[in-house]
Design a protein around this motif. Sequence first.
Motif, short mmCIF file in Angstrom:
data_model
loop_
_atom_site.label_atom_id
_atom_site.label_comp_id
_atom_site.label_asym_id
_atom_site.label_seq_id
_atom_site.Cartn_x
_atom_site.Cartn_y
_atom_site.Cartn_z
N ARG A 149 0.87 -1.19 0.00
CA ARG A 149 0.00 0.00 0.00
C ARG A 149 0.89 1.22 0.00
N LYS A 150 0.65 2.11 -0.92
CA LYS A 150 1.44 3.34 -0.95
C LYS A 150 0.52 4.53 -1.10
N PRO A 151 0.94 5.70 -0.60
CA PRO A 151 0.18 6.91 -0.91
C PRO A 151 0.21 7.11 -2.43
N PRO A 152 -0.87 7.61 -3.03
CA PRO A 152 -0.90 7.74 -4.50
C PRO A 152 0.33 8.43 -5.07
N ARG A 153 0.86 9.44 -4.39
CA ARG A 153 2.02 10.15 -4.97
C ARG A 153 3.26 9.26 -5.05
N GLY A 154 3.28 8.19 -4.27
CA GLY A 154 4.40 7.26 -4.31
C GLY A 154 4.30 6.26 -5.46
N LEU A 155 3.22 6.35 -6.23
CA LEU A 155 3.03 5.41 -7.35
C LEU A 155 2.91 6.11 -8.70
N MET A 156 2.71 7.43 -8.63
CA MET A 156 2.48 8.20 -9.87
C MET A 156 3.63 7.97 -10.85
N GLY A 157 3.32 7.93 -12.11
CA GLY A 157 4.35 7.81 -13.16
C GLY A 157 4.70 6.38 -13.51
N LEU A 161 0.42 2.10 -14.88
CA LEU A 161 -0.73 3.01 -14.76
C LEU A 161 -1.01 3.66 -16.10
N GLU A 162 0.08 4.10 -16.75
CA GLU A 162 -0.10 4.76 -18.05
C GLU A 162 -0.62 3.77 -19.09
N GLN A 163 -0.04 2.58 -19.13
CA GLN A 163 -0.47 1.58 -20.13
C GLN A 163 -1.92 1.16 -19.95
N ASN A 164 -2.40 1.20 -18.71
CA ASN A 164 -3.77 0.74 -18.45
C ASN A 164 -4.73 1.90 -18.15
N ASN A 165 -4.28 3.12 -18.47
CA ASN A 165 -5.14 4.30 -18.29
C ASN A 165 -5.72 4.41 -16.88
N ILE A 166 -4.89 4.15 -15.88
CA ILE A 166 -5.36 4.24 -14.49
C ILE A 166 -4.91 5.59 -13.93
N SER A 167 -5.89 6.39 -13.48
CA SER A 167 -5.54 7.69 -12.91
C SER A 167 -5.64 7.61 -11.38
N LEU A 171 -7.92 10.66 -5.72
CA LEU A 171 -8.41 9.40 -5.14
C LEU A 171 -8.85 9.64 -3.69
N ASN A 172 -10.06 9.21 -3.30
CA ASN A 172 -10.45 9.41 -1.90
C ASN A 172 -10.71 8.11 -1.15
N GLU A 173 -10.45 6.98 -1.81
CA GLU A 173 -10.46 5.70 -1.08
C GLU A 173 -9.43 4.77 -1.70
N ALA A 174 -9.08 3.71 -0.94
CA ALA A 174 -8.04 2.79 -1.42
C ALA A 174 -8.48 2.12 -2.72
N LYS A 175 -7.53 1.99 -3.67
CA LYS A 175 -7.86 1.39 -4.95
C LYS A 175 -6.83 0.29 -5.27
N LEU A 176 -7.33 -0.90 -5.60
CA LEU A 176 -6.44 -2.00 -6.02
C LEU A 176 -6.03 -1.73 -7.46
N ILE A 177 -4.73 -1.49 -7.67
CA ILE A 177 -4.32 -1.13 -9.03
C ILE A 177 -3.54 -2.24 -9.72
N PHE A 178 -3.11 -3.25 -8.94
CA PHE A 178 -2.41 -4.38 -9.59
C PHE A 178 -2.61 -5.63 -8.76
N ILE A 213 -1.00 -4.46 -5.38
CA ILE A 213 -0.58 -3.08 -5.09
C ILE A 213 -1.82 -2.21 -4.94
N TRP A 214 -1.90 -1.51 -3.82
CA TRP A 214 -3.01 -0.59 -3.55
C TRP A 214 -2.49 0.84 -3.51
N ALA A 215 -3.21 1.72 -4.16
CA ALA A 215 -2.97 3.17 -3.96
C ALA A 215 -3.95 3.59 -2.88
N ASP A 216 -3.41 4.07 -1.77
CA ASP A 216 -4.28 4.31 -0.62
C ASP A 216 -4.04 5.73 -0.07
N PRO A 217 -5.00 6.63 -0.27
CA PRO A 217 -4.79 8.01 0.22
C PRO A 217 -4.77 8.08 1.75
#
Length: 273
Positions: A149-157, A161-167, A171-178, A213-217
């Motif tokens: 789990r990382k803060p979103p800014r720790g995953l940006m770029g 994310l770019e290949q799968n169009n994930i923004s 974000l205001n809740e945890a999102k499973l991104i991988f 991998i979770w992006a978690d604000p």
Amino acid sequence: MSVSSAPLRVAVGGFGAIGFALAKALDDGIDGLALAAVSARDKKKAADKMEGFRAPVPVVDLEALAELADIVVECAPSTVFRSIGEPALKAGRIFVPLSVGQLLVHDDLKDIAIAHGGRIVVPTGALIGLDAVRAAAEGNIESVTMVTRKPPRGLMGAPYLEQNNISLEGLNEAKLIFDGSARDGAKGFPANVNVAAALSLAGIGPDRTRLQIWADPAVTRNTHRIEVEADSARFAMSIENVPSEENPKTGKITALSAIACLRGLVAPMRVGT
Ligand SMILES: NC(=O)C1=CN([C@@H]2O[C@H](COP(=O)(O)OP(=O)(O)OC[C@H]3O[C@@H](n4cnc5c(N)ncnc54)[C@H](OP(=O)(O)O)[C@@H]3O)[C@@H](O)[C@H]2O)C=CC1
Ligand SMILES: O=C([O-])CC(=O)C(=O)O
């Protein structure tokens, strides 16, 4: 190393969050080790950063590090990994990589190490418990899972994310991104989950090691939880890393792990597997 022998020379490839902290610790003094050279994209900036050092060292190109040292540490962007690792191993040096995910891509480096008498020594980095995973791997491990789990800014770029169009904006809740293998995770997030690659190399390999991998604000720390099921033991561990000031993607403990790893190469006593 005997007490009277010359210190091992250490070259540091990359002078950012990890490289600077490591070089500074070496300059402050670690018995048996001496800082020999560093490398950075911006050589002038790197030379300026060494102004307070007791013994500033040359800032050289990545490919030149191997000529100047016995141990070459890689702590640069994944794109320049091979330019550091290949010359180091061809010169028979000890290569200490931090962009560990790249070992899965450049898997021929092990053969180069064998052919030239080099060694690849992977620090635990921003993770925990690779000693127990390695011990369990001497028996049978059924499964290894890691949840990051990382803060979103720790995953940006991240390329995934770019290949799968994930923004991750707003974000205001945890999102499973991988959710997949450590191999695919390390490829899609080369600056974020080197720890998953290290875990996989310590245990059951990059294809069988599972990663979420979770992006978690809601988290402020880079958090990794590992669960291992083996015939010798069942264990679960987690670590909450304080992001470093210089690079929030990188936990502060990573540089300390690299320092401890190098110390272990020369210390008269070493604790842990
Ligand atoms: N194994 C683990 O547990 C962990 C691994 N990592 C990985 O470790 C690596 C380093 O991380 P970190 O220290 O935070 O990275 P930083 O971005 O803070 O620093 C990278 C450094 O590499 C230098 N650099 C970039 N391009 C070149 C080049 N062409 N030649 C020479 N130097 C170059 C930069 O130079 P300049 O300063 O001039 O820009 C900078 O000094 C990353 O791949 C990261 O993902 C991170 C955390 C945990
Ligand atoms: O610092 C961390 O928590 C982990 C990290 O960035 C990585 O493994 O690349």
